[in-house]
Design a protein around this motif. Structure first.
Motif, short mmCIF file in Angstrom:
data_model
loop_
_atom_site.label_atom_id
_atom_site.label_comp_id
_atom_site.label_asym_id
_atom_site.label_seq_id
_atom_site.Cartn_x
_atom_site.Cartn_y
_atom_site.Cartn_z
N MET A 1 0.84 -1.19 0.00
CA MET A 1 0.00 0.00 0.00
C MET A 1 0.89 1.25 0.00
SD MET A 1 -3.51 -0.80 0.99
CE MET A 1 -3.89 0.83 1.54
N TYR A 3 1.02 5.24 1.04
CA TYR A 3 0.38 6.21 1.92
C TYR A 3 1.07 7.56 1.80
CZ TYR A 3 -1.56 2.14 4.38
OH TYR A 3 -2.19 0.97 4.70
N PRO A 87 3.48 -2.25 4.01
CA PRO A 87 2.55 -3.38 3.85
C PRO A 87 1.12 -3.06 4.27
CG PRO A 87 4.41 -4.00 5.28
CD PRO A 87 4.61 -2.58 4.88
N ASP A 88 0.95 -2.29 5.35
CA ASP A 88 -0.41 -2.05 5.81
C ASP A 88 -0.45 -0.84 6.74
OD1 ASP A 88 0.39 -2.94 8.45
OD2 ASP A 88 0.15 -5.01 7.76
N LEU A 89 -1.66 -0.51 7.20
CA LEU A 89 -1.84 0.66 8.05
C LEU A 89 -1.08 0.53 9.37
CD1 LEU A 89 -3.30 3.40 8.41
CD2 LEU A 89 -5.18 2.17 9.48
N ASP A 90 -1.01 -0.68 9.90
CA ASP A 90 -0.29 -0.85 11.17
C ASP A 90 1.18 -0.47 11.02
OD1 ASP A 90 -2.55 -1.57 12.45
OD2 ASP A 90 -2.06 -3.69 12.66
N ILE A 93 1.24 3.32 10.93
CA ILE A 93 1.04 3.88 12.27
C ILE A 93 2.31 3.68 13.10
CG2 ILE A 93 -0.23 3.59 14.45
CD1 ILE A 93 -2.72 2.87 12.75
N ARG A 97 4.64 6.75 14.79
CA ARG A 97 4.84 6.90 16.24
C ARG A 97 6.23 7.46 16.56
NH1 ARG A 97 0.86 4.25 19.23
NH2 ARG A 97 -0.15 2.54 18.12
N PRO A 109 -4.31 6.77 2.47
CA PRO A 109 -3.91 5.85 1.42
C PRO A 109 -3.93 6.54 0.06
CG PRO A 109 -6.02 5.19 2.40
CD PRO A 109 -5.59 6.44 3.08
N GLU A 114 -8.26 4.36 -12.12
CA GLU A 114 -8.26 3.47 -13.28
C GLU A 114 -8.39 4.29 -14.57
OE1 GLU A 114 -10.56 -0.40 -13.55
OE2 GLU A 114 -10.59 0.00 -11.39
#
Lengths: 119, 418
Positions: A1, A3, A87-90, A93, A97, A109, A114
Motif C-alpha cells: 500500500m 500512503y 505493507p499495511d496501516l499498522d 502507524i 509513532r 492511502p 483506473e
C-alpha cells in the motif's frame, strides 16, 4: 500500500525551538525513515515553507481566482509530507509513532485512478 | 436436536472462525460476509428435509466458498478488479521474532478477525458493530436495535467500516508483541461499548438488550480464549457482575434501581465466576485495566451485600476515590459523591458535587443526584429547585417519570409554563 503521511504542527514550535529541540526533531524524522525502511520504502517527502507563503486557487464562479493563504487558516499547518510504500496501516502507524509528539499526523492511502496514466 | 437448532448452534459457535477462514483465503471483505450469510440461508432450506450434515461447519464453509467463487468468476467475466484486504502472509519475510503469532493457524485467523474489527483507526461505534456482525454473527437488524438506530443506518455504518478497512489497509494480521496488549485493550473497550449500549437506555425491547449485552460478554470470552490479557479478565468480571443483575433490573417495563432490586434474583453463579476472575487481575496493570478492575470491585461489594442496609459504603467510597485518580471524570465523581453521602452523610456528598456543573452543564444526572442528597440533608426547597432543573434537562421518558415522582413527594413546585 502507498500512503501519504501529512504532518501538521504549530509553526511557532520550530521558530521558537532551541538547538537541542531542533536536533531532537530531526532525529525523530530519521527514526521515522528508518522505521519505514524496515518493512517498506520512502518514495518521497519534503518539508514545506510556512502557510503564510501559500497561494490558493479556486474557481467558485467558473474562473480561477488566485488568493493569498492556505486552504484553511488554523493554528496547526501542514508542515510537510511523506510518500511511503508499506505493507499495511499498522506499519504506517508504527512508523509515525517515531515522529515528534508535538505533531498531528494524518495517514491517507494513495489510490490508483483506473484509466489515468500519469504522463 | 432439530435442524434449526443445529444450524443456530453452528452459527453461534462457528461464524467468526468460518468468516476468518474465508477472509484469509479470499481477502474479500465485501464478499465473504454475504457468502456466509447465504450459506446459512441455504442450510436453513436443506438441513431439515435432507438431514443435518455430519460436520455442519464444514458444510457451511464449502457452501460459502462456492458462493465466493461464483462471484469471483462473474467479476472476472466483467473484467473488474476489486480491492483486496491486506492479509499478513503467514510467517512473512523479515517478521521473525517480531510477531507474537505462534499459536495454531485457525485460532490465529480468528484473532486476526477480532483485531481487525476493533482496530483503533475505526470509530468505536463502527468497531463495536463490526465485531458483533463479523466475529459473532449477530444480525445487522439486531445490532441496529441494540444501538438504537434504523437497520439501513446500521447497514450503511457496517459497509462504511468494511470499506475503510480495505481502503486504508487495516491488516488482517497480528501485531508484534509490543503492540498486542494495547490492541487487545481496544478490543476490550469495543466490547464494553457494546455492553453498555445494551444497558444504557431504558427504552427498547429489554429481552433483546439483555441478549446483546450477553453477546458483548461472548466477544470477551472468545478473545480471552485466544489471548489471555489482564484487561480482558478485568472486563469479563465487571460485565458478569453487572449482567448478573439483569433479572432484577426491570419490572413491568420500569427500571428498578440497585437499592430496590430483589437480590435473590441476582445470578449467584455469575457473581462467583466474576469474583474468581477478578481475583486473578493484578493491581495497577494500566489505566484501562485498573479502571475495569476497580469498577468490578465496586460491583462485587454490592453483590456481596445480602441487603442494601449492610452495604460497605465506606469501602465503596474508597474504591471510587481510587477510581477517580485512575480515570477522572464527572460520572465517576457523581457516583463517588453518592457513596460518600451514604458513608459520611449527605453534606459530604454534596461537597464533592461542587463545581461539577461546569463539566456537565446540560446533564440531568447532576441536578438529580444533588436533589436526592438535598432531600436527605433536610433542604426540601433547594431539593425541589434541583429536581426542576433535572426535569428540564432530562430527555429519557423512564427517568423523567422517576424524577417527577420524586419531585411530587416534596409538595407543589413553582409555577412553570407547561
Amino acid at each position: 500500500m502507498k500512503y501519504v503521511v501529512l504532518v501538521a504542527a504549530d509553526p511557532r514550535g520550530w521558530v521558537e525551538a532551541t538547538p537541542e529541540e531542533r536536533q531532537a526533531t530531526m532525529e525523530a524524522h530519521t527514526a521515522f525513515e528508518r522505521a519505514v525502511a524496515r518493512s517498506g520504502r520512502k518514495l518521497s517527502g519534503a518539508a514545506l515553507a510556512g502557510a503564510d507563503t501559500a497561494t490558493t486557487l479556486r474557481a467558485p464562479d467558473g474562473e480561477w481566482a488566485v488568493t493569498d493563504g492556505p486552504f484553511v487558516e488554523l493554528a496547526e499547518q501542514i508542515g510537510g509530507f511523506y510518500l511511503v510504500e508499506l505493507p499495511d496501516l499498522d506499519a504506517a502507524i508504527g512508523a509515525c509513532r517515531e515522529l515528534p509528539r508535538s505533531y498531528a499526523v494524518e495517514i491517507r492511502p494513495v489510490i490508483d485512478i483506473e484509466g489515468y496514466d500519469p504522463a | 436436536m432439530t435442524a434449526d437448532e443445529a444450524l443456530a448452534r453452528a452459527v453461534r459457535e462457528e461464524w467468526g472462525r468460518l468468516l476468518a477462514l474465508l477472509l484469509a483465503q479470499f481477502r474479500r471483505l465485501d464478499l465473504v460476509e454475504d457468502a456466509l450469510a447465504e450459506a446459512v440461508e441455504a442450510a436453513a432450506r436443506h438441513w431439515a428435509p435432507e438431514g443435518v450434515p455430519a460436520n455442519p461447519s464444514a458444510w457451511l464453509l464449502t457452501a460459502a466458498r462456492r458462493r465466493v467463487l461464483d462471484r469471483l468468476r462473474a467479476e472476472a467475466m466483467a473484467a473488474r478488479r476489486r480491492p483486496l484486504l491486506v492479509v499478513e502472509a503467514h510467517g512473512r519475510a523479515g517478521s521473525t521474532g517480531r510477531r507474537a503469532d505462534t499459536g495454531d493457524l485457525v485460532d490465529d485467523d480468528l484473532l486476526r478477525l477480532v483485531l481487525m474489527c476493533a482496530h483503533p483507526a475505526l470509530s468505536p461505534e463502527s468497531a463495536s458493530a463490526l465485531s458483533l456482525r463479523l466475529v459473532l454473527g449477530v444480525s445487522t437488524g439486531d445490532i441496529a436495535r441494540l444501538f438504537l438506530v434504523s437497520e439501513p443506518t446500521m447497514a450503511a455504518r457496517i459497509t462504511r467500516a468494511k470499506r475503510k478497512i480495505v481502503a486504508a489497509g487495516i491488516p488482517f494480521g497480528i501485531p508484534g508483541a509490543a503492540e498486542l496488549p494495547q490492541r487487545l485493550t481496544t478490543v476490550a473497550q469495543t466490547a464494553y461499548l457494546a455492553f453498555t449500549a445494551g444497558y444504557a437506555a431504558a427504552s427498547g425491547p429489554d429481552l433483546l438488550r439483555v441478549e446483546l449485552a450477553g453477546e458483548a460478554i461472548r466477544l470477551v470470552r472468545v478473545t480471552l480464549a485466544l489471548r489471555d490479557e489482564p484487561v480482558l479478565r478485568a472486563l469479563l468480571a465487571l460485565m458478569l457482575l453487572q449482567h448478573s443483575r439483569r433479572d432484577a433490573r426491570t419490572d413491568a417495563g420500569g427500571l428498578v434501581l440497585l437499592p430496590d432490586q430483589d437480590r435473590s434474583r441476582w445470578r449467584r453463579d455469575e457473581i462467583e465466576e466474576a469474583r474468581r476472575v477478578l481475583a486473578t487481575v493484578p493491581e495497577a496493570t494500566d489505566a484501562v485495566t485498573e479502571s475495569f478492575r476497580l469498577q468490578g470491585l465496586i460491583a462485587a461489594e454490592h453483590a456481596g451485600a445480602a441487603d442494601p442496609s449492610v452495604t460497605r459504603w465506606g469501602r465503596i467510597a474508597g474504591l471510587y476515590a481510587t477510581l477517580e485518580s485512575v480515570a477522572p471524570g464527572p460520572v465517576v465523581r457523581m457516583a463517588r459523591a453518592v457513596a460518600v453521602a451514604e458513608a459520611e452523610g449527605p453534606r459530604a456528598g454534596l461537597a464533592l458535587l461542587e463545581g461539577l456543573e461546569r463539566l456537565v452543564p446540560e446533564n440531568h444526572r447532576l441536578p438529580a443526584v444533588r436533589a436526592e442528597l438535598l432531600v436527605r440533608a433536610g433542604e426540601p426547597e433547594a431539593a425541589g429547585a434541583a429536581y426542576d432543573e433535572a426535569i428540564l434537562l432530562c430527555r429519557n421518558e423512564v427517568e423523567l417519570a422517576h424524577l417527577r415522582e420524586r419531585r411530587s413527594r416534596l409538595g407543589p413546585g413553582p409555577t412553570r409554563p407547561a
